[in-house]
Enzyme design. Structure first.
Site, mmCIF file in Angstrom:
data_model
loop_
_atom_site.group_PDB
_atom_site.id
_atom_site.type_symbol
_atom_site.label_atom_id
_atom_site.label_comp_id
_atom_site.label_asym_id
_atom_site.label_seq_id
_atom_site.Cartn_x
_atom_site.Cartn_y
_atom_site.Cartn_z
ATOM 1 N N ASP A 199 -13.044 59.091 -86.634
ATOM 2 C CA ASP A 199 -13.099 59.851 -86.076
ATOM 3 C C ASP A 199 -13.747 61.299 -85.288
ATOM 4 O O ASP A 199 -13.721 61.261 -84.685
ATOM 5 C CB ASP A 199 -11.789 58.829 -84.854
ATOM 6 C CG ASP A 199 -11.754 56.897 -85.145
ATOM 7 O OD1 ASP A 199 -12.380 56.698 -85.463
ATOM 8 O OD2 ASP A 199 -10.884 56.924 -84.750
ATOM 9 N N GLN B 279 -10.015 48.382 -88.914
ATOM 10 C CA GLN B 279 -9.572 47.478 -88.273
ATOM 11 C C GLN B 279 -10.260 45.881 -88.856
ATOM 12 O O GLN B 279 -9.583 44.902 -89.028
ATOM 13 C CB GLN B 279 -11.078 47.088 -87.554
ATOM 14 C CG GLN B 279 -11.068 48.494 -86.301
ATOM 15 C CD GLN B 279 -12.069 49.042 -85.874
ATOM 16 O OE1 GLN B 279 -12.795 48.261 -85.087
ATOM 17 N NE2 GLN B 279 -10.964 49.718 -84.323
HETATM 18 C C1 S3P Z 1 -9.200 52.035 -86.602
HETATM 19 C C2 S3P Z 1 -10.332 51.938 -87.596
HETATM 20 C C3 S3P Z 1 -11.630 52.616 -87.694
HETATM 21 C C4 S3P Z 1 -11.851 54.171 -86.491
HETATM 22 C C5 S3P Z 1 -11.063 53.024 -85.216
HETATM 23 C C6 S3P Z 1 -9.493 53.510 -84.928
HETATM 24 C C7 S3P Z 1 -7.934 51.572 -86.735
HETATM 25 O O1 S3P Z 1 -11.983 52.104 -87.414
HETATM 26 O O2 S3P Z 1 -12.668 54.482 -86.566
HETATM 27 O O3 S3P Z 1 -11.247 54.483 -84.490
HETATM 28 O O4 S3P Z 1 -6.913 51.512 -85.514
HETATM 29 O O5 S3P Z 1 -7.626 50.628 -87.203
HETATM 30 P P1 S3P Z 1 -12.813 51.322 -88.259
HETATM 31 O O6 S3P Z 1 -12.159 50.391 -89.257
HETATM 32 O O7 S3P Z 1 -14.398 50.408 -87.667
HETATM 33 O O8 S3P Z 1 -13.502 52.137 -89.293
#
Ligand code: S3P
Length: 433
Positions: A315, A168
């Site tokens: 996840d 993210q």
């Molecule tokens: C996601 C990244 C992950 C994941 C989330 C979806 C994404 O989070 O846990 O469900 O789509 O980029 P983080 O970037 O906080 O690890």
């Protein structure tokens, strides 16, 4: 709402296809809204989280149409929304949109607010406001939390060395980099899901590798694309878990499962625990590897999960913890402190719910130690976390008595058809108002 899940009366059987990938659907909604022309998307995830991102793009002028499962997004020209953008429960929606909007030239001079529900408003936003602030973005998060107040403005490129592996954060910085002057580069401490890097070229954006980072030049124009969303391994994982547990399950067939190597940690972990999961690679869907899985009931054994596998299964830990509860021996999770800032504090909530079902769990600052054994039934609570609700429903297949999961309606955020899909395979699940 409660979900009542009963012990399996027999094997699970049948063919199954997971719903569309959530991470990819969010990205396509945003890229489609940014791109000139009409983006067409097949397999978009129809769930509350991804709907919220799509609605946010529509509120800024993207024309969204839906026809027989085909989503069209005519984008390319944004306007400031008249009300706050509500991302509901979705961290991905909020963090990615913040990156995409904070430098968008159509919005310069406007004031925008991104809001979320109580869970999202408790999650850390400093991890994006810091790098975006370094780029010159005017983003304010009071005390590091949503609501996020944005005044989109001109940005300058940065080289950002990320303190935690997070797709993210990586994506928020890269999306902001599209509207920044110069070359934006992100360097990750370890691999995180790379869907953005795989999707951006389809929208006409070139990225460059600059070991150990990845970058893009600002000012590139996005053009509409025609895309297919593969099935979500994170949703399929619950069916994999169910197949591993339900006695007599011989050949549970899962088709169209996304098998991106930056996401497949759950398969590595479950196989290392003794899970009988056959994998057959299929044709790629766009730039994403996809395949079939064949799952058989297996005797699971506890393992020490290598810390470097954690980001690849980030996840799936609620499910892995649930399966560890009935594996023979001890499972040790470490290097997983990130689980504390997901839709709930997943280490704390899962540990507590497993204890309610009679499982011996020791919670540690960055993980948990779980002693496998028998699981009794009873009342548990999802704490508003979709993946906790689904993981406990899977565990119920081998509980001595039914398990009643409170606050299970949160499943709608990622997988509204979860109970129906498991029922179609032979599980007994019932919604109770
Ligand atoms: C996601 C990244 C992950 C994941 C989330 C979806 C994404 O989070 O846990 O469900 O789509 O980029 P983080 O970037 O906080 O690890």
């Amino acid at each position: 709402m409660k979900l009542s899940a009963s012990p399996a009366a027999g094997p699970l059987r049948g063919d199954y296809q997971p719903p569309g990938d959530k991470s990819i659907s969010h990205r396509l909604a945003i890229l489609g809204g940014l791109a000139n022309g009409e983006t067409q998307i097949r397999g978009f995830l129809d769930a509350a989280d991804t709907r919220a991102t799509l609605a946010a793009m529509a509120a800024m002028g993207a024309e969204v149409s839906e026809n027989d499962g085909l989503i069209g997004i005519r984008g390319g020209r944004l306007r400031a929304p008249s009300t706050p953008l509500d991302l509901g429960n979705s961290g991905t929606g909020m963090r990615l949109l913040c990156g995409a909007l904070c430098g968008h030239p159509d919005l310069h001079g406007a004031s925008l607010q991104l809001v979320g529900d109580a869970s999202l408003s408790a999650r850390p936003m400093g991890r994006i406001t810091r790098p975006l602030g370094e780029m010159g973005a005017m983003v304010h998060a009071s005390d590091g939390h949503a609501p996020l107040n944005l005044k989109p403005c001109g940005l300058k490129a940065i080289r950002y060395v990320m303190p935690v592996a997070s797709a993210q954060v990586k994506t928020a910085v890269l999306l902001a980099g599209l509207f920044a002057e110069g070359d934006t580069v992100v360097v990750e401490p370890g691999p995180s899901r790379d869907h953005s890097e795989r999707l951006l070229p389809a929208f006409g954006v070139s990225l460059f590798d600059c070991e150990p980072g990845i970058g893009l030049r600002g000012g590139q124009k996005l053009r509409a694309a025609s895309c297919h969303v593969p099935g979500d391994l994170s949703s399929a994982a619950f069916v994999v878990g169910a197949g591993l547990l339900a006695a007599g399950t011989e050949g549970l067939n899962l088709a169209n499962v996304g098998l991106n190597p930056t996401r497949d940690g759950v398969l590595r972990i479950l196989r290392a625990m003794g899970g009988n999961i056959e994998l057959e690679a299929g044709d790629a869907v766009g730039a994403e590897p996809v395949g079939r899985l064949l799952v058989r009931q297996s005797s699971l054994t506890g393992i020490d999960i290598p810390a470097e596998w954690v980001p690849l299964a980030i996840d799936e830990f609620p499910l892995i913890m649930a399966l560890a509860a009935v594996a023979e021996g001890t499972t040790r999770i470490q290097g997983a402190a990130e689980l504390r800032v997901k839709e709930s504090d997943r280490l704390a909530v899962m540990s507590e719910q497993l204890r309610r079902l009679g499982v011996k769990v020791e919670e540690t600052p960055d993980g948990a130690i779980i002693e496998g054994g028998e699981v009794k039934g009873g009342q548990v609570d999802s704490a508003g976390d979709h993946r906790i609700a689904m993981s406990l429903a899977v565990l119920a297949l081998v509980a001595r008595e039914p398990v009643e999961i409170d606050n299970a309606e949160w499943i709608r955020t990622s997988y509204p058809g979860f109970a129906d899909d498991l029922r179609a395979l032979g599980a007994q699940l019932e919604w109770i108002d």
